[in-house]
Structures are given as C-alpha cells and as structure tokens.
Design an enzyme around this catalytic site. Structure first.
Site, PDB file in Angstrom:
ATOM      1  N   LYS A 145       0.838  -1.173   0.237  1.00  0.00           N
ATOM      2  CA  LYS A 145      -0.075  -0.066  -0.503  1.00  0.00           C
ATOM      3  C   LYS A 145       0.833   0.578  -0.364  1.00  0.00           C
ATOM      4  O   LYS A 145       1.942   1.098   0.326  1.00  0.00           O
ATOM      5  CB  LYS A 145      -0.753  -0.201   0.865  1.00  0.00           C
ATOM      6  CG  LYS A 145      -0.403   0.141   2.162  1.00  0.00           C
ATOM      7  CD  LYS A 145      -1.273   0.071   3.562  1.00  0.00           C
ATOM      8  CE  LYS A 145      -0.152  -0.383   4.976  1.00  0.00           C
ATOM      9  NZ  LYS A 145      -1.313  -0.233   5.806  1.00  0.00           N
ATOM     10  N   TYR A 147      15.665  29.595   9.980  1.00  0.00           N
ATOM     11  CA  TYR A 147      14.304  30.797  10.213  1.00  0.00           C
ATOM     12  C   TYR A 147      14.090  30.479  12.217  1.00  0.00           C
ATOM     13  O   TYR A 147      13.841  29.049  12.699  1.00  0.00           O
ATOM     14  CB  TYR A 147      12.495  29.736   9.874  1.00  0.00           C
ATOM     15  CG  TYR A 147      12.971  30.261   8.619  1.00  0.00           C
ATOM     16  CD1 TYR A 147      12.448  31.001   8.094  1.00  0.00           C
ATOM     17  CD2 TYR A 147      12.762  28.530   7.590  1.00  0.00           C
ATOM     18  CE1 TYR A 147      12.275  31.716   6.441  1.00  0.00           C
ATOM     19  CE2 TYR A 147      12.121  29.759   5.817  1.00  0.00           C
ATOM     20  CZ  TYR A 147      12.439  30.012   5.671  1.00  0.00           C
ATOM     21  OH  TYR A 147      11.703  31.123   4.570  1.00  0.00           O
TER      22      TYR A 147
HETATM   23  C1  LIG Z   1      -0.351  -1.691   6.796  1.00  0.00           C
HETATM   24  C2  LIG Z   1      -0.683  -3.133   6.971  1.00  0.00           C
HETATM   25  C3  LIG Z   1       0.130  -4.110   7.175  1.00  0.00           C
HETATM   26  C4  LIG Z   1       1.389  -4.139   7.544  1.00  0.00           C
HETATM   27  O1  LIG Z   1       2.154  -4.191   8.217  1.00  0.00           O
HETATM   28  P1  LIG Z   1       3.958  -3.477   8.918  1.00  0.00           P
HETATM   29  O2  LIG Z   1       3.539  -3.341  10.347  1.00  0.00           O
HETATM   30  O3  LIG Z   1       3.936  -3.058   8.130  1.00  0.00           O
HETATM   31  O4  LIG Z   1       4.046  -4.865   8.689  1.00  0.00           O
HETATM   32  C5  LIG Z   1      -0.605  -5.405   7.661  1.00  0.00           C
HETATM   33  N1  LIG Z   1      -2.107  -5.757   7.931  1.00  0.00           N
HETATM   34  C6  LIG Z   1      -2.829  -4.247   7.411  1.00  0.00           C
HETATM   35  C7  LIG Z   1      -4.197  -4.432   7.608  1.00  0.00           C
HETATM   36  C8  LIG Z   1      -2.263  -3.062   7.610  1.00  0.00           C
HETATM   37  O5  LIG Z   1      -3.162  -2.521   7.153  1.00  0.00           O
END
Ligand SMILES: *Cc1c(COP(=O)(O)O)cnc(C)c1O
Length: 353
Positions: A34, A251
């Site tokens: 993702k 800044y």
């Molecule tokens: C993002 C996600 C993962 C992966 O999680 P990590 O901590 O990056 O390993 C697994 N399952 C679901 C449902 C997620 O949304």
C-alpha cells in the site's frame, strides 16, 4: 546539473528482507505494498517481491495496474470496495477483497456474478478500526458461505499492539475463540507479529515495514533481524559558513551557536519529505561520518554541524537516512515512525533503482 538530491532504492535488499520473512513465517506471504509500496514505487517493489504469494494494497486502480503488469498472485484490497460499482472490476481482475462491514455485505447482495470473489472477512478483535464485532461473526460467516457471489473466505484480523510490550495475546485468543469452528485460511500477522509471535502466523502473514528494511520495534533494530535498508535518501552540501558564538541558523533562529562553529547547508527540506519536526541533533551522515542537524528544517534546505568534519565542504555527500543511518533513528528524532518518512518521500525527489 540538476539538484543533487536522490532516493536510491536497493531492490536486492527488498529481496533479502522477503527471504527473512520467508524464513520466519509458517504461512504464505502477502507482501503489503500500500501507499506506493511505502514510498518505494509500487511496480518496481512488486517486481522485486515477485516471490511473494500475494500483494495487499488499498486502491483498486493500483490492484488493476499490478494485474496488467502481469502479476498472477492473490491481490487483496485491504479496505475492500467502497461502492457496488467496483464489484465487476474486482471480478474481472480476480481481486480479493476485505469485507469489514454490513454495508459491504449489502452491496454484495446486488452483485449477480457466481462464486467469483474471494473474500477476507475482517473481524474486530480489539483494534476498533475496521471489522465485524465478535458477536456478528457467526451470522456473517453463514451469509458469506451461502452467498452466490463469494468464493473462498479467509478469516482475518489486525493487531493493535504487536510492536508494543503488550503483544498480541489477548487479540489472538479472542480470534481463535471466534474462528475455531470454521475451516478457512487465517491471516493475522503484520511485520511485528511475524517477527515476534509465530503462534499468530496462520495461513497468510502480511508483512509491510520489515520488507522495506525497518524494524517495527523500539527495542530491536532492523539489523538484529537481518533486515537491510531499502530506501536511502541522499543529497549534497551546497553551502558552508563559519558562525561566531551567539549567531543563529535558519528560521526563527532556533539554533544558536554557543561557540564558533562550522555549518553546512544541505539541499533537502520538508518539501522533499524530510520531517520538519526533526529537532536539532537529528543524526545525519556527511561523507559517511555521523553528525547532527541544526535548527529548523526549511522547505528546501536544512543545516548540519561540520565543526568536527574539517574536510567536508560543498559537494560533500549527505545521507539523510538509509544505508549507514537507520530511518528509525531519524523518525524518532522527529517524533514519528519510519513508515511516515518513507511514505512521505516527495514526488520531486528523483528515484534511482
Ligand atoms: C499496513 C498493514 C499491514 C502491514 O503492517 P506493517 O506494520 O507495515 O507490517 C498488515 N495488515 C494490514 C491490515 C495493514 O493495514
């Protein structure tokens, strides 16, 4: 010559990290890709992760792009579909979908296709974000099993504390109690659970962050698990000056020199994805040597302490995170986590594979 900032993505490190997951996991691997593969580039990352049995993401367009690029694995939509219009597309591209609420069940009822959709039934065991309540599970299972449009059903949940001392015990027990009576594949583990809780693996594990070479734990480094950094963000020093005692940098003059010192300006700022909240003292490498940032990060630049690096100057290579400097350390100095830094890598940064 263009601006010397660059993200380097080490695809062989990605493959190494998948092997680490494979060694530890008892189940099949659903590589979580993702958010543009956590900022690493969806298609390039998926190619390097081609040995995984599945890919998980959110956007149906990305799922279609993976299919069109030739990936034959299971592709799972982690939030499922958002309207009934998407269902024909899911069927056409043989996508698997999470079903987490009764509204989605109702949309499925309006879909006439037979036995086409593999469904991952999401059960809320304590995260309280997505998923059916425990008491709904028997009725939903019955409905899915009898549903003409639904193919294989996988039982799924997500842990809220897998990376914390509390661990997964409570949610794992709840999930087991709720699902013991069903013959169906199970999927529970994110990276943290994959790394630490073998009892939670089930038939499918869902690693994300570990594949990209970062540790989900505060107390154990990626290196200790044999994970290699995949993304290295680097740039160069484009200006150097000497500060007198009492002079400020950047800044709001957030950093004031207590004594004379030498300061470099790096062309990398928050518009590149470097966290603006990184405090003075955030670790950074100049010519491979560790030093610290100074003052406030600006949109396109940040300042570094060169007082102990007399040979550094304009053109010196700077590593913001990655090889030689774990992204977790930079994230922690900015009050955030590695996930956010990787995902926030800006589109204007050229990526080299
Ligand atoms: C993002 C996600 C993962 C992966 O999680 P990590 O901590 O990056 O390993 C697994 N399952 C679901 C449902 C997620 O949304």
């Amino acid at each position: 010559m263009s601006r010397p900032i660059q993200a380097h993505i080490d695809l062989s490190a990605l493959q190494n990290n998948l092997r680490v997951a494979r060694r530890l996991a008892s189940g099949r691997i659903m590589a979580v890709v993702k958010a543009n593969a956590y900022g690493h580039g969806l298609l390039r990352a998926a190619e390097a992760l081609g040995e995984a049995e599945g890919f998980a993401l959110l956007d149906v367009r990305d799922a279609v792009a993976l299919r069109e690029a030739g990936f034959r694995q299971t592709i799972l939509l982690l939030e499922g579909f958002f309207s009934a219009d998407e269902l024909p597309l899911l069927a056409e591209y043989e996508l698997s979908t999470v079903v987490h609420c009764s509204q989605q069940l109702a949309m499925l009822d309006a879909f006439p296709r037979r036995k086409t959709l593999p469904v991952w039934l999401k059960i809320n065991t304590g995260m309280n974000r997505l998923g059916f309540a425990p008491e709904q599970v028997p009725a939903v299972m019955e409905k899915l099993k009898a549903h003409a449009a639904v193919g294989e059903v996988t039982l799924m949940t997500h842990f809220s504390h897998a990376d914390e001392p509390e661990g997964v015990a409570e949610q794992l027990e709840r999930f087991k109690g709720l699902t013991a009576q069903y013959r169906a594949p199970r999927s529970l583990a994110n990276s943290a659970a994959l790394l630490r809780y073998p009892a939670s693996h089930g038939e499918w594990v869902r690693p994300g962050i570990m594949l990209y070479g970062a540790s989900p734990f505060a107390d154990t480094s990626a290196q200790q698990f044999g994970l290699l950094p995949v993304m290295t963000l680097s740039s160069e020093i484009i200006s150097v000056r000497d500060l007198k005692a009492g002079e400020c940098v950047g800044y709001a003059g957030l950093f004031r020199a207590a004594r004379p010192m030498r300061v470099g300006t790096v062309t990398c700022g928050y518009a590149d994805g470097y966290p603006r909240h990184a405090q003075t003292g955030t670790p950074i490498l100049v010519d491979g040597q560790r030093t610290r940032t100074l003052g406030r990060v600006s949109m396109d630049m940040l300042s570094v302490d060169l007082s102990e690096l007399p040979n550094a100057g304009i053109g010196s290579r700077v590593t913001l995170w990655g090889a030689g400097l774990p992204v977790e350390e930079v994230a922690s100095a900015a009050g955030t986590i590695s996930y956010e830094l990787m995902c926030a890598l800006a589109g204007r940064v050229p990526v080299k594979y």
